[in-house]
Structure formats: structure tokens, C-alpha cells
Write a protein that holds these residues in place. Structure first.
Motif, short mmCIF file in Angstrom:
data_model
loop_
_atom_site.label_atom_id
_atom_site.label_comp_id
_atom_site.label_asym_id
_atom_site.label_seq_id
_atom_site.Cartn_x
_atom_site.Cartn_y
_atom_site.Cartn_z
N ASP A 137 0.81 -1.21 0.00
CA ASP A 137 0.00 0.00 0.00
C ASP A 137 0.85 1.26 0.00
O ASP A 137 0.45 2.27 -0.58
N ASP A 138 2.03 1.21 0.63
CA ASP A 138 2.83 2.42 0.79
C ASP A 138 4.16 2.39 0.06
O ASP A 138 4.94 3.34 0.14
N ARG A 139 4.48 1.31 -0.67
CA ARG A 139 5.77 1.21 -1.33
C ARG A 139 5.78 0.04 -2.31
O ARG A 139 4.86 -0.77 -2.35
N VAL A 140 6.87 -0.02 -3.07
CA VAL A 140 7.15 -1.20 -3.90
C VAL A 140 8.52 -1.71 -3.53
O VAL A 140 9.40 -0.95 -3.12
N GLU A 141 8.69 -3.02 -3.67
CA GLU A 141 10.00 -3.64 -3.49
C GLU A 141 10.41 -4.24 -4.83
O GLU A 141 9.71 -5.08 -5.39
N ARG A 173 -5.00 -0.55 -19.84
CA ARG A 173 -4.44 0.11 -18.65
C ARG A 173 -2.95 -0.17 -18.57
O ARG A 173 -2.53 -1.30 -18.74
N VAL A 174 -2.16 0.88 -18.29
CA VAL A 174 -0.71 0.72 -18.15
C VAL A 174 -0.25 1.18 -16.76
O VAL A 174 0.93 1.48 -16.56
N THR A 175 -1.16 1.26 -15.81
CA THR A 175 -0.84 1.65 -14.44
C THR A 175 -1.44 0.66 -13.45
O THR A 175 -2.47 0.03 -13.73
N SER A 176 -0.77 0.53 -12.29
CA SER A 176 -1.28 -0.31 -11.21
C SER A 176 -1.36 0.55 -9.95
O SER A 176 -1.48 1.77 -10.04
N ARG A 177 -1.29 -0.05 -8.77
CA ARG A 177 -1.39 0.73 -7.54
C ARG A 177 -0.21 1.69 -7.38
O ARG A 177 -0.38 2.86 -7.05
N ARG A 178 1.00 1.18 -7.61
CA ARG A 178 2.20 2.00 -7.47
C ARG A 178 3.19 1.74 -8.60
O ARG A 178 4.39 1.92 -8.42
N GLY A 179 2.68 1.35 -9.73
CA GLY A 179 3.54 1.10 -10.88
C GLY A 179 2.93 1.62 -12.16
O GLY A 179 1.72 1.82 -12.26
N TYR A 195 15.34 -3.29 -3.69
CA TYR A 195 15.31 -1.84 -3.51
C TYR A 195 13.88 -1.41 -3.19
O TYR A 195 12.92 -1.85 -3.85
N GLU A 196 13.74 -0.52 -2.23
CA GLU A 196 12.43 0.01 -1.88
C GLU A 196 12.23 1.37 -2.55
O GLU A 196 13.15 2.18 -2.64
N ALA A 197 11.02 1.58 -3.03
CA ALA A 197 10.69 2.84 -3.68
C ALA A 197 9.22 3.14 -3.48
O ALA A 197 8.43 2.26 -3.13
N LYS A 198 8.88 4.39 -3.71
CA LYS A 198 7.47 4.77 -3.63
C LYS A 198 6.71 4.29 -4.87
O LYS A 198 5.53 3.97 -4.78
N MET A 199 7.42 4.25 -6.02
CA MET A 199 6.79 3.79 -7.25
C MET A 199 7.84 3.13 -8.14
O MET A 199 9.04 3.39 -8.01
N VAL A 200 7.36 2.30 -9.07
CA VAL A 200 8.22 1.66 -10.05
C VAL A 200 7.74 1.99 -11.45
O VAL A 200 6.53 2.00 -11.72
N ALA A 201 8.69 2.29 -12.33
CA ALA A 201 8.39 2.56 -13.74
C ALA A 201 8.91 1.40 -14.57
O ALA A 201 10.11 1.10 -14.56
N GLY A 202 8.01 0.72 -15.29
CA GLY A 202 8.39 -0.37 -16.17
C GLY A 202 8.71 0.14 -17.56
O GLY A 202 7.80 0.49 -18.31
N CYS A 203 9.99 0.21 -17.88
CA CYS A 203 10.46 0.69 -19.19
C CYS A 203 11.35 -0.37 -19.82
O CYS A 203 12.28 -0.05 -20.57
N ASP A 204 11.05 -1.62 -19.52
CA ASP A 204 11.95 -2.73 -19.85
C ASP A 204 11.51 -3.52 -21.07
O ASP A 204 11.69 -4.74 -21.15
N GLY A 205 10.94 -2.84 -22.06
CA GLY A 205 10.76 -3.43 -23.36
C GLY A 205 9.49 -4.25 -23.56
O GLY A 205 8.65 -4.37 -22.67
N PRO A 224 5.10 10.70 -6.70
CA PRO A 224 5.27 9.40 -6.03
C PRO A 224 4.61 9.33 -4.66
O PRO A 224 4.37 8.22 -4.15
N ASP A 225 4.31 10.47 -4.07
CA ASP A 225 3.62 10.48 -2.77
C ASP A 225 2.10 10.44 -2.92
O ASP A 225 1.39 10.34 -1.91
N ARG A 226 1.63 10.50 -4.16
CA ARG A 226 0.18 10.52 -4.41
C ARG A 226 -0.16 9.52 -5.52
O ARG A 226 -0.18 9.89 -6.70
N PRO A 227 -0.40 8.28 -5.17
CA PRO A 227 -0.70 7.26 -6.20
C PRO A 227 -1.87 7.61 -7.11
O PRO A 227 -1.93 7.11 -8.23
N THR A 228 -2.78 8.45 -6.63
CA THR A 228 -3.93 8.82 -7.48
C THR A 228 -3.49 9.58 -8.73
O THR A 228 -4.24 9.63 -9.72
N THR A 229 -2.27 10.14 -8.72
CA THR A 229 -1.80 10.88 -9.90
C THR A 229 -1.45 9.95 -11.07
O THR A 229 -1.25 10.43 -12.19
N LEU A 230 -1.38 8.65 -10.81
CA LEU A 230 -1.17 7.71 -11.91
C LEU A 230 -2.29 7.81 -12.94
O LEU A 230 -2.06 7.63 -14.14
#
Length: 362
Positions: free
Chosen positions: A126-130, A249-255, A142-152, A289-295
Motif C-alpha cells: 500500500d505504501d511502497r514497492v519492493e 491500462r498501463v498503471t497499477s497501484r504504485r507502478g 530496492y524500496e521505492a514509492k513507485m516503479v516505472a516499467g520501461c523494460d521493453g 510518487p507520494d500521491r498514487p492517485t496521480t497515476l
């Protein structure tokens, strides 16, 4: 904790890492191998690419300038239908060099860019991604607030986030000859099933030959036929998947996904460099990254910008599968000077293109 972990440092990932770092966010960007390698994409791009690069990039990376394209319904000796502009339409560039240049810009902006780190898993809370990645010294998380999938096109981040695959994955093949050719037209062959083959002059760097088609369409055989038709020897063969058709859709909860991972590509050419970097700018501008609704704002922004272009691109691609007599009639009627932007199919209806069409009748 990072603000963003970026999986993949191609043009889309490097662009997002740079723009997010410039906005003051703490960014870690991971590339599975050496940046730009192995080569699996064409070096033929819109001249708008220089809007996304830094000082000196054009002088370093430019290999040739293109003014138009010759369309062939049959082989190299079957006659052609030229489409052209009076100014430069597109550029041929050092594709590996572009990736490295964009990654360097991300580093200069403050992003932590690491090569030889393969993302293997992503866990959303709910509050981060690993983000788990395998590097030269072992596996780290690695812990982050969000993850960006740009891996092809075969994105591991996309799979880990349980987001849908692209509608289609084409099989593309590239190879290069050493013949010097500074010609200013590319050649397009409508001989590959449901797509096309191409020849791109790269000046002193040689010539690029390529072909793409749906899997199972005997891509390698069609490619050999193309090479045999030109009677050339080629080397440095490479292949890759070309994603066509973004999921709903190309967004999830924190990705979120950008570029080929999101199938932000042109359906009628398979190119995705400009669409991916355009979408990266939307992501950096809209996502907090502090506001998941902005996805949701990112999802709206990139679709508002590109969805019509992609939809019209699907219609243009359908013309590749028309019967040969119909293709010849259509190409013969439409060939000549054009006012179309190679990344924007909607420019078919622009005043610039209308003026170019009217000038033919004078």
C-alpha cells in the motif's frame, strides 16, 4: 527509499529518469545489460529526436538525412512509388549511441543509472514497492514509492504488476551491409505478411536492412528473399519483438509502464522512440510518487496525446494487406510530394499536407 525505481534504460526509461531527477526526485534506473546493447531497433527516426537530446548530440550521432520513401509492391526491381518532402523528413542515427547519450543525460540530472542489473520481481504494498534485481555481485531488493516499467516488449515489470500484454508482438529482423550509401530515400517493401521490409541508407556507416511480421510468418525466409533481391552480403544480424497495440491500462497501484512495455508505438511502422519519450514526459509531469492517485493523470495525458495517432496508425497498417492491384492503384494515386509528419498520422488531414497535395495538380 527511492522515489522511483526505473526498470530499463532505453530511450523511454532514460528520458523518464532524467525528467524525474530534474524535478528533484530520487531516482534509481536499472538496465539488464550494457546500455544500448544488444541492438534490436532501427536507427531511422523522426528529426524531432533532437528535441530530447543534449548539446552536440546531432553532430555525434547523425549518419544520414532522409527526404522521402520509395514504396515497392514487389521486389527491388519491381518499380517504386515515391513519397517525399522538400525538407528533411527523418534522420538515420547511431542507435546505440542515442541510448548511451540519453542515459548520460539522466546521470547528469542526478539519477543513479546502473548497468548489468536485471529486474526480476516487483512486489507492491500500500505504501511502497519492493524491486528485486540481479546484479554483478548478487541479488538485491530496492524500496521505492513507485516503479516505472520501461523494460521493453517482454517487460518483467509488466508481468510482476499483473498488467496486460500488448495486443500483438511482431517479430523484427535487422542486418547491416558495409556498402556506403548517402542516398536520401529509404525503400519500403510491402512484401512481408501484414507488415513490411525496409532498406535504409546510413551514409558511410553502411546500409540497414530489416523486416517485421507476425510470429509464424516465416520472417527469416522473407528476410533472406529481401537480401537476395538486393544481392548484398550482410552481417551483425539481430532480432527483437515489436509491440503493437497498448492494453487498456498501463498503471497499477504504485507502478506504471512507459515505451515498448506499454506498447506506445506506431502500429504502421513499429517505431516507438518518440512515442515512448513523449509518454515519459507526461509521466514525469503528472506523477507524484507520494500521491498514487496521480497515476490516473498520466494514463489520461498520454492517451489524450497519442491515442488518436495510434488508432489511425492501425488503419494505415491495414493497407499493407490489401490485394496487390489495389496497392498499386492507391500508391500510384497518392505518390508525390506530401506534408505528413512521420510520427503523426493525423497530419494526413493537416493544411500542410493539403497544400502539398494541391501543388501536384498545378
Amino acid at each position: 527509499m527511492y522515489d522511483f525505481v526505473v526498470g530499463g534504460v532505453g530511450p523511454a526509461g532514460a528520458r523518464f529518469a532524467r525528467r524525474a531527477a530534474e524535478a528533484g526526485y530520487d531516482v534509481l534506473a536499472l538496465e539488464q545489460g550494457r546500455i544500448g546493447e544488444p541492438l534490436a531497433c532501427s536507427g531511422h527516426v523522426s528529426s524531432d529526436v533532437w528535441d530530447y537530446t543534449g548539446e552536440g548530440a546531432r553532430e555525434e550521432l547523425l549518419q544520414n538525412e532522409v527526404y522521402g520513401a520509395r514504396f515497392h509492391v514487389g521486389g527491388p526491381n519491381s518499380g517504386s512509388y515515391p513519397f517525399y518532402k522538400r525538407e528533411v523528413v527523418s534522420n538515420v542515427i547511431d542507435r546505440v549511441g542515442l541510448d548511451r547519450h540519453l542515459a548520460d543525460l539522466a546521470r547528469q540530472a542526478g539519477a543513479d543509472v546502473r548497468e548489468e542489473h536485471t529486474v526480476t520481481d516487483v512486489c507492491e504494498d500500500d505504501d511502497r514497492v519492493e524491486v528485486t534485481a540481479k546484479g554483478p555481485t548478487g541479488t538485491d531488493t530496492y524500496e521505492a514509492k513507485m516503479v516505472a516499467g520501461c523494460d521493453g516488449p517482454r517487460s518483467r515489470v509488466r508481468d510482476a504488476l499483473s498488467l496486460a500484454d500488448p495486443d500483438e508482438l511482431l517479430h523484427g529482423v535487422l542486418a547491416f551491409s558495409e556498402e556506403s550509401d548517402a542516398g536520401d530515400f529509404v525503400d519500403v517493401h510491402l512484401t512481408a505478411p501484414r507488415f513490411f521490409a525496409w532498406r535504409i541508407p546510413r551514409g558511410e556507416a553502411g546500409v540497414e536492412y530489416g523486416l517485421a511480421a507476425p510470429p509464424g510468418a516465416h520472417v527469416n525466409k522473407h528476410f533472406e528473399d529481401l537480401i537476395d533481391g538486393y544481392e548484398v552480403d550482410v552481417s551483425h544480424r539481430c532480432s527483437g519483438a515489436i509491440p503493437v497495440g497498448p492494453p487498456e491500462r498501463v498503471t497499477s497501484r504504485r507502478g506504471f509502464l512507459i515505451g515498448d512495455a506499454a506498447a506506445q508505438t506506431k502500429p504502421f511502422t513499429g517505431g516507438g522512440i518518440l512515442y515512448g519519450m513523449t509518454s515519459a514526459d507526461h509521466a514525469a509531469r503528472e506523477i507524484d510518487p507520494d500521491r498514487p492517485t496521480t497515476l490516473a493523470a498520466y494514463e489520461r495525458a498520454w492517451r489524450d496525446d497519442l491515442e488518436r495517432e495510434i488508432e489511425l496508425g492501425h488503419w494505415l497498417r491495414r493497407a499493407y494487406s490489401l490485394p496487390e492491384p489495389v496497392q498499386r492503384i492507391g500508391l500510384g494515386a497518392l505518390s508525390g510530394e506530401i506534408g505528413v509528419h512521420m510520427d503523426r498520422p493525423t497530419s494526413l488531414f493537416s493544411m500542410t499536407h493539403l497544400k502539398a497535395m494541391l501543388s501536384r495538380s498545378k
